[in-house]
Design an enzyme around this catalytic site. Structure first.
Site, PDB file in Angstrom:
ATOM      1  N   HIS A 195      -1.398   3.758  -1.923  1.00 30.24           N
ATOM      2  CA  HIS A 195      -2.474   4.732  -1.692  1.00 30.24           C
ATOM      3  C   HIS A 195      -2.416   5.881  -2.695  1.00 30.24           C
ATOM      4  O   HIS A 195      -3.424   6.504  -2.988  1.00 30.24           O
ATOM      5  CB  HIS A 195      -2.430   5.273  -0.263  1.00 30.24           C
ATOM      6  CG  HIS A 195      -2.953   4.282   0.735  1.00 30.24           C
ATOM      7  ND1 HIS A 195      -4.108   3.559   0.540  1.00 30.24           N
ATOM      8  CD2 HIS A 195      -2.469   3.869   1.941  1.00 30.24           C
ATOM      9  CE1 HIS A 195      -4.323   2.761   1.573  1.00 30.24           C
ATOM     10  NE2 HIS A 195      -3.332   2.926   2.424  1.00 30.24           N
ATOM     11  N   GLU A 222       0.812  -1.233   0.000  1.00 27.51           N
ATOM     12  CA  GLU A 222       0.000   0.000   0.000  1.00 27.51           C
ATOM     13  C   GLU A 222       0.843   1.281   0.000  1.00 27.51           C
ATOM     14  O   GLU A 222       0.359   2.363   0.247  1.00 27.51           O
ATOM     15  CB  GLU A 222      -0.929   0.010   1.216  1.00 27.51           C
ATOM     16  CG  GLU A 222      -2.331  -0.496   1.036  1.00 27.51           C
ATOM     17  CD  GLU A 222      -2.542  -1.892   0.454  1.00 27.51           C
ATOM     18  OE1 GLU A 222      -1.596  -2.722   0.417  1.00 27.51           O
ATOM     19  OE2 GLU A 222      -3.649  -2.140   0.005  1.00 27.51           O
ATOM     20  N   ARG A 262       2.356  -8.664   4.387  1.00 22.85           N
ATOM     21  CA  ARG A 262       1.462  -8.126   3.342  1.00 22.85           C
ATOM     22  C   ARG A 262       2.356  -7.568   2.247  1.00 22.85           C
ATOM     23  O   ARG A 262       3.016  -6.539   2.406  1.00 22.85           O
ATOM     24  CB  ARG A 262       0.567  -7.027   3.957  1.00 22.85           C
ATOM     25  CG  ARG A 262      -0.424  -6.444   3.006  1.00 22.85           C
ATOM     26  CD  ARG A 262      -1.831  -6.957   3.264  1.00 22.85           C
ATOM     27  NE  ARG A 262      -2.772  -6.353   2.345  1.00 22.85           N
ATOM     28  CZ  ARG A 262      -3.647  -5.433   2.680  1.00 22.85           C
ATOM     29  NH1 ARG A 262      -3.718  -5.001   3.936  1.00 22.85           N
ATOM     30  NH2 ARG A 262      -4.472  -4.941   1.789  1.00 22.85           N
ATOM     31  N   TYR A 284       3.354   2.026   2.082  1.00 26.04           N
ATOM     32  CA  TYR A 284       3.887   2.441   3.385  1.00 26.04           C
ATOM     33  C   TYR A 284       5.400   2.173   3.435  1.00 26.04           C
ATOM     34  O   TYR A 284       5.988   1.706   2.461  1.00 26.04           O
ATOM     35  CB  TYR A 284       3.154   1.695   4.507  1.00 26.04           C
ATOM     36  CG  TYR A 284       1.704   2.136   4.660  1.00 26.04           C
ATOM     37  CD1 TYR A 284       1.384   3.446   5.015  1.00 26.04           C
ATOM     38  CD2 TYR A 284       0.652   1.247   4.447  1.00 26.04           C
ATOM     39  CE1 TYR A 284       0.066   3.854   5.158  1.00 26.04           C
ATOM     40  CE2 TYR A 284      -0.678   1.648   4.593  1.00 26.04           C
ATOM     41  CZ  TYR A 284      -0.963   2.951   4.942  1.00 26.04           C
ATOM     42  OH  TYR A 284      -2.261   3.360   5.075  1.00 26.04           O
ATOM     43  N   GLN A 318     -18.278   4.760   2.052  1.00 24.12           N
ATOM     44  CA  GLN A 318     -18.823   5.994   2.616  1.00 24.12           C
ATOM     45  C   GLN A 318     -18.743   6.092   4.136  1.00 24.12           C
ATOM     46  O   GLN A 318     -18.523   7.175   4.662  1.00 24.12           O
ATOM     47  CB  GLN A 318     -20.274   6.167   2.154  1.00 24.12           C
ATOM     48  CG  GLN A 318     -20.367   6.717   0.745  1.00 24.12           C
ATOM     49  CD  GLN A 318     -21.785   6.744   0.220  1.00 24.12           C
ATOM     50  OE1 GLN A 318     -22.132   5.989  -0.668  1.00 24.12           O
ATOM     51  NE2 GLN A 318     -22.607   7.592   0.783  1.00 24.12           N
TER      52      GLN A 318
HETATM   53  P1  NAP Z   1     -26.800  17.474  -4.155  1.00 30.84           P
HETATM   54  O1  NAP Z   1     -25.565  16.706  -3.971  1.00 30.84           O
HETATM   55  O2  NAP Z   1     -27.236  18.441  -3.125  1.00 30.84           O
HETATM   56  O3  NAP Z   1     -26.665  18.220  -5.563  1.00 30.84           O
HETATM   57  C1  NAP Z   1     -27.681  18.966  -6.141  1.00 30.84           C
HETATM   58  C2  NAP Z   1     -27.023  20.040  -6.969  1.00 30.84           C
HETATM   59  O4  NAP Z   1     -28.035  20.755  -7.623  1.00 30.84           O
HETATM   60  C3  NAP Z   1     -26.296  21.023  -6.073  1.00 30.84           C
HETATM   61  O5  NAP Z   1     -24.927  20.681  -6.095  1.00 30.84           O
HETATM   62  C4  NAP Z   1     -26.626  22.378  -6.651  1.00 30.84           C
HETATM   63  O6  NAP Z   1     -25.464  22.881  -7.312  1.00 30.84           O
HETATM   64  C5  NAP Z   1     -27.718  22.146  -7.682  1.00 30.84           C
HETATM   65  N1  NAP Z   1     -28.928  22.887  -7.330  1.00 30.84           N
HETATM   66  C6  NAP Z   1     -29.528  23.004  -6.133  1.00 30.84           C
HETATM   67  N2  NAP Z   1     -30.632  23.737  -6.224  1.00 30.84           N
HETATM   68  C7  NAP Z   1     -30.751  24.107  -7.507  1.00 30.84           C
HETATM   69  C8  NAP Z   1     -31.694  24.883  -8.227  1.00 30.84           C
HETATM   70  N3  NAP Z   1     -32.744  25.410  -7.616  1.00 30.84           N
HETATM   71  N4  NAP Z   1     -31.494  25.055  -9.530  1.00 30.84           N
HETATM   72  C9  NAP Z   1     -30.431  24.512 -10.163  1.00 30.84           C
HETATM   73  N5  NAP Z   1     -29.495  23.763  -9.530  1.00 30.84           N
HETATM   74  C10 NAP Z   1     -29.666  23.574  -8.207  1.00 30.84           C
HETATM   75  O7  NAP Z   1     -28.033  16.508  -4.357  1.00 30.84           O
HETATM   76  P2  NAP Z   1     -28.159  15.227  -5.251  1.00 30.84           P
HETATM   77  O8  NAP Z   1     -27.196  15.190  -6.364  1.00 30.84           O
HETATM   78  O9  NAP Z   1     -29.595  15.156  -5.555  1.00 30.84           O
HETATM   79  O10 NAP Z   1     -27.796  14.091  -4.249  1.00 30.84           O
HETATM   80  C11 NAP Z   1     -28.607  13.863  -3.094  1.00 30.84           C
HETATM   81  C12 NAP Z   1     -27.763  13.282  -1.983  1.00 30.84           C
HETATM   82  O11 NAP Z   1     -27.335  11.994  -2.328  1.00 30.84           O
HETATM   83  C13 NAP Z   1     -26.546  14.129  -1.719  1.00 30.84           C
HETATM   84  O12 NAP Z   1     -26.332  14.216  -0.335  1.00 30.84           O
HETATM   85  C14 NAP Z   1     -25.445  13.335  -2.348  1.00 30.84           C
HETATM   86  O13 NAP Z   1     -24.215  13.507  -1.692  1.00 30.84           O
HETATM   87  C15 NAP Z   1     -25.945  11.918  -2.213  1.00 30.84           C
HETATM   88  N6  NAP Z   1     -25.390  11.109  -3.283  1.00 30.84           N
HETATM   89  C16 NAP Z   1     -24.129  10.688  -3.138  1.00 30.84           C
HETATM   90  C17 NAP Z   1     -23.556   9.954  -4.116  1.00 30.84           C
HETATM   91  C18 NAP Z   1     -22.152   9.454  -3.937  1.00 30.84           C
HETATM   92  O14 NAP Z   1     -21.575   8.966  -4.831  1.00 30.84           O
HETATM   93  N7  NAP Z   1     -21.588   9.524  -2.767  1.00 30.84           N
HETATM   94  C19 NAP Z   1     -24.253   9.659  -5.273  1.00 30.84           C
HETATM   95  C20 NAP Z   1     -25.553  10.112  -5.400  1.00 30.84           C
HETATM   96  C21 NAP Z   1     -26.102  10.856  -4.394  1.00 30.84           C
HETATM   97  P3  NAP Z   1     -25.341  24.429  -7.730  1.00 30.84           P
HETATM   98  O15 NAP Z   1     -26.118  25.185  -6.704  1.00 30.84           O
HETATM   99  O16 NAP Z   1     -23.901  24.725  -7.724  1.00 30.84           O
HETATM  100  O17 NAP Z   1     -25.896  24.519  -9.073  1.00 30.84           O
HETATM  101 FE1  SF4 Z   2     -17.589   0.289   3.947  1.00 34.90          FE
HETATM  102 FE2  SF4 Z   2     -19.954  -0.679   4.651  1.00 34.90          FE
HETATM  103 FE3  SF4 Z   2     -19.689   0.646   2.342  1.00 34.90          FE
HETATM  104 FE4  SF4 Z   2     -18.662  -1.810   2.684  1.00 34.90          FE
HETATM  105  S1  SF4 Z   2     -20.815  -1.242   2.681  1.00 34.90           S
HETATM  106  S2  SF4 Z   2     -17.630  -0.066   1.761  1.00 34.90           S
HETATM  107  S3  SF4 Z   2     -18.002  -1.731   4.781  1.00 34.90           S
HETATM  108  S4  SF4 Z   2     -19.410   1.478   4.376  1.00 34.90           S
END
Ligand code: NAP
Ligand code: SF4
Length: 677
Positions: A256, A168, A218, A170, A343
């Site tokens: 990493h 990794e 490892r 290290y 996550q």
């Molecule tokens: P989000 O992450 O809050 O993104 C929505 C985007 O829309 C904002 O970044 C904003 O960017 C834009 N927005 C907000 N209001 C708006 C408006 N009135 N008009 C135009 N643009 C606007 O929400 P999401 O994409 O729906 O995701 C929902 C949740 O799921 C979030 O917490 C996200 O982190 C999570 N999620 C995570 C993953 C992952 O891979 N970890 C994948 C999918 C979803 P601007 O204001 O800059 O335009």
């Molecule tokens: Fe980590 Fe749980 Fe997501 Fe697996 S499911 S990657 S253990 S948070």
């Protein structure tokens, strides 16, 4: 007699001086509790539960042999007998459940995030802000002394052995590769000199700890960085390690700092088992395969094909402590599968928080949430079978409550049903499978295609009503927002409405990025996923390239569509994504030639396309469809109606709070409420 379902996975392994009950090694994971007050009691409960669930050999998270080897300050180290008490508590708890436990010794080298970082050469890692000091020859001897002392104290603490973290990227890995070792003394230069540090550690630990002590090394079998080790060097080192006295060789894949995904969800299951297989026959000590082995049948296939002698499961045992017990008793369908999202585990650790699990928020919190029945069983109604509602329903039912779950769609899952359609997120189908079986097993009454009304819930009779009605996509407030070319992400992913070859995506949060990847996913070629993955990331399988990367970068595919991904704010697109996986999504967007604009103002949508203002100029993006991924609004109508009738409700998930909602928070909130009820 061989196990009828998993004859290889569940067969014992005789190591000469001790026997492991099965072929699963619980791989090392940083959990973050090591340095917290009361952390060792939590760790004891955490590991004991995994031991009870059938793991034969556990490897702890990395413990540094000295202060400079710690990943951060304060770090977890084992240097003196005074620190034994905490470790012994963990060891005793695991031994009481009949399992063995090895402590991983990890020296961060140039990955240490503090001013005392040391390395073979004074070369700063691209993922670190601290520059290490080059070790003097005398200091190298001191590091070896500290490793040996650490192993000796680990033995005194009762550990059955140690894992020496040689991969990794290290410290040990830094000695091995010319990328990080530019020394010209006896510890650098030719491979024999670069390998001296690793071999000295094994030889001296074996001499100090005696023959009946497990030593796992490892070994970085694929560095995935330029100027890494060649395969010839890796195979040679494995032979030397065997001669030096290792008991097992575990597989490390990727430093990493490598810019190749190695454990993220986009990595196919067991995608790197071929690397371990390549070493088979070179040494006679048992080999452990690793990375994305997340279900018993995957592990069984790796072993049955002779690719390895054991498998390392880390995150899958965070997700389900009873993984092995379930496999052994024919209940594989009840396994809560790790979806490789990172996550709640790695993203937490990299953010300086303690690790848990998205699909199992109890992980790391075993002492706070013991598995006991509720003192007063109640009749509970849950409205909404998305992640929050499901987590609440199964946890409450497990605690003895009588649960009725209402869902207006014809299937459970809510937003998870969209996630499974995103390339690289297909593992969420396992989460849906898990919940389906749990609802059944726990006797939850599930009403699908039944929008619960206030009148129905009032009639109940229910002691508590939990509202998990989720969210609706946010409606745009611009001219032409109702134009027929405008779709929501739900129209695309759930209702599967077709879209044209030119698309603009409004909103570049998690869902906007997912939609861009969905729309640009290259069509299936008939090639197995693993081969496609290896080609995409230019991984050399010939064994001729140092570091295991091809000389040429991966070829960009012909864009599937012309896709614009837009946001109003400044800053990079996808900045809100998880620390350990966001970079993969950003690289993929670039690779697929998604056009990304920030600082955009939306003006109107009409037959011509989407009119925006950018850098002070009006521009029309001529697109066939505009997909709105602009966040969500909570669905609270039912909750309001119930409250108007004087009924108390509990809101969870998106219905409670939409800002920064994701499956992790939804599942955790549902779980915690059910544990408190
Ligand atoms: P989000 O992450 O809050 O993104 C929505 C985007 O829309 C904002 O970044 C904003 O960017 C834009 N927005 C907000 N209001 C708006 C408006 N009135 N008009 C135009 N643009 C606007 O929400 P999401 O994409 O729906 O995701 C929902 C949740 O799921 C979030 O917490 C996200 O982190 C999570 N999620 C995570 C993953 C992952 O891979 N970890 C994948 C999918 C979803 P601007 O204001 O800059 O335009
Ligand atoms: Fe980590 Fe749980 Fe997501 Fe697996 S499911 S990657 S253990 S948070």
């Amino acid at each position: 007699m061989a196990h009828p379902l998993y004859p290889n996975l569940l067969s014992p392994l005789n190591l000469g001086f001790t026997t492991l009950p099965n072929r699963v090694v619980m791989g090392a994971m940083h959990l973050g509790w090591e340095t917290q007050p009361g952390g060792h009691e939590r760790l004891a409960a955490f590991y004991a539960e995994r031991a009870r669930g059938g793991v034969g050999l556990i490897v702890t998270g990395g413990i540094a042999p000295n202060a400079e080897g710690c990943l951060a300050e304060p770090g977890s180290q084992l240097a003196t007998a005074a620190e034994i008490r905490n470790h012994s508590a963990v060891v005793r708890a695991v031994h009481a459940e009949g399992a063995k436990i090895c402590m991983q010794i990890l020296h961060a080298g140039r990955y240490a995030r503090h001013r005392r970082a040391v390395a073979p050469s004074a070369l700063q890692a691209p993922i670190n802000i601290s520059k290490p000091a080059a070790l003097t020859a005398e200091q190298i001897e001191r590091q070896i002394f500290d490793f040996v002392r650490c192993a000796r104290v680990a033995r005194q603490a009762g550990y059955d052995g140690v894992e020496i973290m040689g991969s990794e990227g290290y410290l040990i890995n830094q000695f091995l590769a010319p990328r990080t070792n530019q020394r010209t003394d006896a510890w650098g230069g030719g491979f024999e000199q670069r390998a001296r540090f690793a071999l000295a550690l094994v030889e001296r630990i074996r001499a100090a700890a005696g023959p009946d002590f497990i030593i796992i090394f490892r070994l970085s079998m694929l560095d995935l960085v330029d100027q890494g080790s060649t395969w010839e060097e890796i195979a040679l080192l494995a032979r030397w390690l065997e001669q030096a006295g290792v008991t097992l060789i575990n597989t490390g894949i990727g430093w990493h700092e490598a810019r190749v995904p190695t454990i993220a969800a986009c990595v196919p299951r067991a995608a790197f088992a071929w690397v371990t297989a390549r070493l088979k026959g070179t040494v006679s000590v048992p080999l452990v395969a690793s990375n994305r082995i997340n279900m018993p049948e995957v592990a069984e296939a790796v072993l049955a094909e002779g690719q390895a002698d054991l498998v390392s499961l880390a995150r899958p045992l965070l997700a389900d402590p009873d993984f092995i017990a379930k496999a052994a008793t024919g209940r594989t369908h009840l396994i809560n599968t790790c979806v490789a999202c990172n996550q709640a585990c790695l993203d937490h650790i990299f953010g300086g928080r303690t690790a848990s699990c998205l699909v199992n928020p109890r992980a790391g919190h075993e002492t706070e949430y013991p598995l006991t029945l509720a003192p007063r069983p109640r009749r509970l109604a849950v409205v909404g079978a998305g992640p929050a509602g499901l987590a609440f329903a199964v946890t409450a039912a497990r605690r003895g409550h009588t649960v009725t779950l209402y869902e207006q769609a014809d299937q459970i899952g809510g937003q998870l049903n969209m996630a499974v359609r995103i390339p690289g997120k297909e593992e969420f189908a396992e989460t849906l499978r898990y919940f389906r079986h749990q609802l059944d097993l726990l006797g939850v009454t599930v009403h699908l295609k039944m929008p619960a009304t206030a009148a129905l819930l009032e009639k109940g009779p229910f002691d508590e009503i939990v509202i998990a009605t989720g969210v609706n996509p946010r409606h745009l407030e611009i001219a032409g927002a109702d134009h027929p070319c405008v779709l929501t992400y739900a129209d695309l992913l759930v209702r599967q409405q077709p879209v044209g070859p030119r698309v603009a995506i409004i909103g570049a949060g998690g869902i906007g990025v997912d939609v861009a990847l969905f729309l640009t996913e290259p069509p299936p070629t008939g090639e197995p996923n693993r081969e496609r993955f290896l080609k995409r990331w230019a991984i050399d399988i010939s064994g001729t390239r140092p570091g295991g990367l091809k000389a040429e970068p991966p070829r960009q595919p012909r864009p599937m569509r012309r896709v614009y991904l837009l946001q109003r704010k400044p800053g990079k697109i996808g900045a809100s994504l998880g620390q350990t996986t966001g970079w993969i999504a950003r690289q993929e967007l670039h690779h697929r030639q998604v056009i990304q604009f920030n600082k955009v103002t939306y003006e109107a949508i009409d037959d011509q396309g989407l009119h925006i203002r950018r850098r002070g100029e009006r521009v029309c993006l001529e697109v066939d469809h505009v997909i709105v991924c602009a966040g969500q609004e909570p669905c609270r109508n039912l909750a309001r109606e119930l409250e108007a009738r004087g009924l108390a409700v509990r809101l969870i998930g998106g219905a409670d709070q939409v800002a920064e909602l994701d499956a992790k928070r939804a599942v955790a909130q549902g779980f915690v409420l059910a544990m408190e009820m």
